[in-house]
Design a protein around this motif. Structure first.
Motif, PDB file in Angstrom:
ATOM      1  N   ILE A   1      -3.620   2.627  -8.652  1.00 21.96           N
ATOM      2  CA  ILE A   1      -2.688   3.747  -8.841  1.00 21.96           C
ATOM      3  C   ILE A   1      -2.671   4.647  -7.606  1.00 21.96           C
ATOM      4  O   ILE A   1      -3.580   4.600  -6.791  1.00 21.96           O
ATOM      5  N   THR A   2      -1.619   5.461  -7.510  1.00 23.01           N
ATOM      6  CA  THR A   2      -1.633   6.517  -6.495  1.00 23.01           C
ATOM      7  C   THR A   2      -1.884   7.852  -7.193  1.00 23.01           C
ATOM      8  O   THR A   2      -1.555   8.029  -8.362  1.00 23.01           O
ATOM      9  N   ILE A   3      -2.490   8.754  -6.427  1.00 23.70           N
ATOM     10  CA  ILE A   3      -2.584  10.158  -6.843  1.00 23.70           C
ATOM     11  C   ILE A   3      -1.883  10.929  -5.741  1.00 23.70           C
ATOM     12  O   ILE A   3      -2.312  10.887  -4.582  1.00 23.70           O
ATOM     13  N   GLU A   4      -0.764  11.585  -6.057  1.00 25.32           N
ATOM     14  CA  GLU A   4       0.049  12.176  -4.994  1.00 25.32           C
ATOM     15  C   GLU A   4       0.716  13.496  -5.395  1.00 25.32           C
ATOM     16  O   GLU A   4       1.944  13.584  -5.439  1.00 25.32           O
ATOM     17  N   PRO A   5      -0.103  14.530  -5.650  1.00 20.79           N
ATOM     18  CA  PRO A   5       0.543  15.814  -5.919  1.00 20.79           C
ATOM     19  C   PRO A   5       1.264  16.323  -4.672  1.00 20.79           C
ATOM     20  O   PRO A   5       0.875  15.986  -3.552  1.00 20.79           O
TER      21      PRO A   5
ATOM     22  N   GLY B   1       1.728  10.268  -9.973  1.00 23.94           N
ATOM     23  CA  GLY B   1       1.547   8.991  -9.279  1.00 23.94           C
ATOM     24  C   GLY B   1       2.089   7.831 -10.074  1.00 23.94           C
ATOM     25  O   GLY B   1       2.821   8.014 -11.057  1.00 23.94           O
ATOM     26  N   HIS B   2       1.709   6.627  -9.644  1.00 23.32           N
ATOM     27  CA  HIS B   2       2.273   5.400 -10.209  1.00 23.32           C
ATOM     28  C   HIS B   2       1.363   4.243  -9.870  1.00 23.32           C
ATOM     29  O   HIS B   2       0.527   4.342  -8.958  1.00 23.32           O
ATOM     30  N   GLY B   3       1.539   3.139 -10.576  1.00 22.65           N
ATOM     31  CA  GLY B   3       0.829   1.919 -10.224  1.00 22.65           C
ATOM     32  C   GLY B   3       1.440   1.305  -8.982  1.00 22.65           C
ATOM     33  O   GLY B   3       2.598   1.561  -8.634  1.00 22.65           O
TER      34      GLY B   3
ATOM     35  N   SER C   1       0.868  -1.179   0.000  1.00 20.77           N
ATOM     36  CA  SER C   1       0.000   0.000   0.000  1.00 20.77           C
ATOM     37  C   SER C   1       0.902   1.225   0.000  1.00 20.77           C
ATOM     38  O   SER C   1       2.115   1.098   0.240  1.00 20.77           O
ATOM     39  N   ASP C   2       0.339   2.381  -0.279  1.00 19.83           N
ATOM     40  CA  ASP C   2       1.138   3.614  -0.359  1.00 19.83           C
ATOM     41  C   ASP C   2       0.204   4.803  -0.201  1.00 19.83           C
ATOM     42  O   ASP C   2      -0.706   4.982  -1.021  1.00 19.83           O
ATOM     43  N   SER C   3       0.386   5.585   0.861  1.00 20.45           N
ATOM     44  CA  SER C   3      -0.436   6.794   1.027  1.00 20.45           C
ATOM     45  C   SER C   3       0.321   7.817   1.871  1.00 20.45           C
ATOM     46  O   SER C   3       1.261   7.461   2.587  1.00 20.45           O
TER      47      SER C   3
ATOM     48  N   VAL D   1       6.143  -1.315  -5.146  1.00 21.23           N
ATOM     49  CA  VAL D   1       5.490  -0.065  -4.717  1.00 21.23           C
ATOM     50  C   VAL D   1       5.357   0.861  -5.918  1.00 21.23           C
ATOM     51  O   VAL D   1       4.369   1.575  -6.055  1.00 21.23           O
ATOM     52  N   HIS D   2       6.368   0.868  -6.761  1.00 26.58           N
ATOM     53  CA  HIS D   2       6.321   1.690  -7.967  1.00 26.58           C
ATOM     54  C   HIS D   2       6.299   0.764  -9.169  1.00 26.58           C
ATOM     55  O   HIS D   2       7.277   0.064  -9.440  1.00 26.58           O
ATOM     56  N   GLU D   3       5.182   0.727  -9.876  1.00 28.32           N
ATOM     57  CA  GLU D   3       5.111  -0.041 -11.120  1.00 28.32           C
ATOM     58  C   GLU D   3       4.184   0.694 -12.067  1.00 28.32           C
ATOM     59  O   GLU D   3       3.708   1.791 -11.769  1.00 28.32           O
TER      60      GLU D   3
ATOM     61  N   ILE E   1      -0.140  15.002  -0.543  1.00 27.72           N
ATOM     62  CA  ILE E   1      -1.312  14.219  -0.143  1.00 27.72           C
ATOM     63  C   ILE E   1      -1.428  13.103  -1.167  1.00 27.72           C
ATOM     64  O   ILE E   1      -1.446  13.364  -2.371  1.00 27.72           O
ATOM     65  N   GLU E   2      -1.463  11.862  -0.661  1.00 23.81           N
ATOM     66  CA  GLU E   2      -1.426  10.704  -1.568  1.00 23.81           C
ATOM     67  C   GLU E   2      -2.506   9.707  -1.193  1.00 23.81           C
ATOM     68  O   GLU E   2      -2.625   9.304  -0.039  1.00 23.81           O
ATOM     69  N   ASP E   3      -3.297   9.329  -2.196  1.00 22.50           N
ATOM     70  CA  ASP E   3      -4.278   8.268  -1.989  1.00 22.50           C
ATOM     71  C   ASP E   3      -4.030   7.129  -2.947  1.00 22.50           C
ATOM     72  O   ASP E   3      -3.454   7.309  -4.022  1.00 22.50           O
TER      73      ASP E   3
HETATM   74 MN    MN Z   1       3.551   6.824  -4.082  1.00 22.79          MN
END
Ligand code: MN
Ligand code: GLY
Ligand code: MN
Length: 357
Positions: free
Chosen positions: A319-323, A292-294, A228-230, A299-301, A335-337
């Motif tokens: 995916i992540t959204i992390e501006p 972001g990334h898959g 997971s990643d947030s 963690v990063h794909e 902020i990352e979801d």
């Molecule tokens: Mn991330």
């Protein structure tokens, strides 16, 4: 056939069809997560796999004899190189074999060339492309990992206060994730407070949190090989108008991108959307990484969410959204979801509360 075996035979069928399209008959798999994906073996950094038209082999060494027998969905050959390559050589007779060009050293390629009957062909991203779309079982593991991370973060929140040390917060969060069932942290937990927030990947340090600072905490859990990643950014007491403005801009950029997620959207367009919002606050230049990334076995794909990406969102991608914005001497906000792309649009998998001013 167990559910487990059914999953892996579908993966082998898919990889064989991808190999056919790439013009080869077989694949030497050396990228650890790809080895795991095709075999189920959970120590893939010490293993390789060979995918043939009508067979598949997992190669690992004597430390893993029992574990490989228990875990691998494909037959196992226990040996070290070059014995593994000698075992593969007759199986490759008359076949065109590919190797993963991003995951083989020059020395390893030399060994393949020395032992095999035909010249191996460089390939890129064959298994990674299959991994873009997650099965229900994969989504479940990612979602469970995120739920553990969110529960650990909820435990941490009362400790995030003036006087706390960044390193102690990272340790408490990682230990809570493990206690709550994670196999470990997804990556070294980031805790970056005050001016250190300007470091997008600021390792937790011995700095103590102070009144009027923002603190960015980027955390993830690992479960069953998946991640997971947030990220959340919190305010410690009263923050300045410029900090508040940075936060508001990043939150608006994030929510704008989140709302636009659905199958068919180009990931480069999502990145542009977030950048456009930050541009309205004159903060586009402070957004120094991709949107972001898959997330999956790595963690990063793929897919990448950056201006140069050519991928298009499809249902089943996670995916992540992390501006984020980062300003030297002032600090930063990210902020990352974590989000699942669905047929209808999207489902956010991360649920930790967000600061609202
Ligand atoms: Mn991330
Ligand atoms: N934690 C690394 C990232 O957010 O990409
Ligand atoms: Mn992160």
């Amino acid at each position: 056939m167990s559910k487990h075996q059914a999953d892996f035979s579908a993966r082998l069928t898919a990889v064989r069809s991808a190999l056919k399209s790439a013009g080869v008959d077989a694949l030497w798999v050396s990228q650890p997560e790809n080895v795991n994906y095709l075999s189920g073996f959970s120590s893939p950094e010490d293993a390789k796999a060979l995918i043939l038209p009508d067979a598949a082999w997992l190669y690992t060494d004597g430390r893993y004899t029992l574990q490989a027998a228990q875990e691998s969905a494909i037959p196992v050959f226990i040996a070290r190189s070059p014995e593994t390559l000698q075992h593969a050589a007759p199986l490759l007779s008359g076949l065109k074999v590919g190797f993963e060009m991003q995951h083989l050293t020059v020395a390893e390629l030399g060994a393949l060339q020395a032992h095999w009957p035909t010249e191996p062909a460089p390939l890129s991203g064959v298994v990674e492309r299959l991994r873009l779309i997650k099965s229900d079982a994969e989504v479940q593991l990612i979602e469970q990992a995120q739920a553990i991370a969110d529960a650990a973060f909820a435990e941490l929140l009362p400790m995030v206060k003036v006087g706390a040390r960044e390193q102690d917060l990272a340790l408490a969060l990682e230990s809570a994730m493990r206690r709550l069932g994670a196999d470990g942290p997804a990556f070294e937990t980031i805790v970056a407070s005050g001016v250190r927030g300007a470091l997008p990947h600021g390792r937790a340090s011995d700095k103590v949190l102070a009144e009027g600072e923002l603190v960015t905490i980027d955390f993830g859990a690992r479960l069953g090989g998946y991640f997971s990643d947030s990220t959340r950014t919190l305010a410690l007491g009263e923050v300045s108008e410029s900090q508040r403005r940075m936060y508001t801009a990043v939150l608006e950029a994030e929510e704008t991108a989140l709302a636009a997620i659905k199958p068919g959207v180009r990931t480069a367009d999502l990145d542009a959307l977030a950048r456009e919002v930050l541009g309205r606050y004159d903060l586009a230049d402070a957004f120094v990484h991709s949107l972001g990334h898959g997330v999956g076995l790595n963690v990063h794909e793929g897919p990448g969410l950056r201006s140069t990406s050519e991928e298009v969102l499809q249902a089943g991608m996670v995916i992540t959204i992390e501006p984020g914005v980062y300003i030297e001497h002032l600090g930063g906000v990210r902020i990352e979801d974590l989000v699942l792309v669905t047929d209808e649009g999207s489902r956010v998998l991360s649920h930790s509360p967000k600061e609202r001013f």
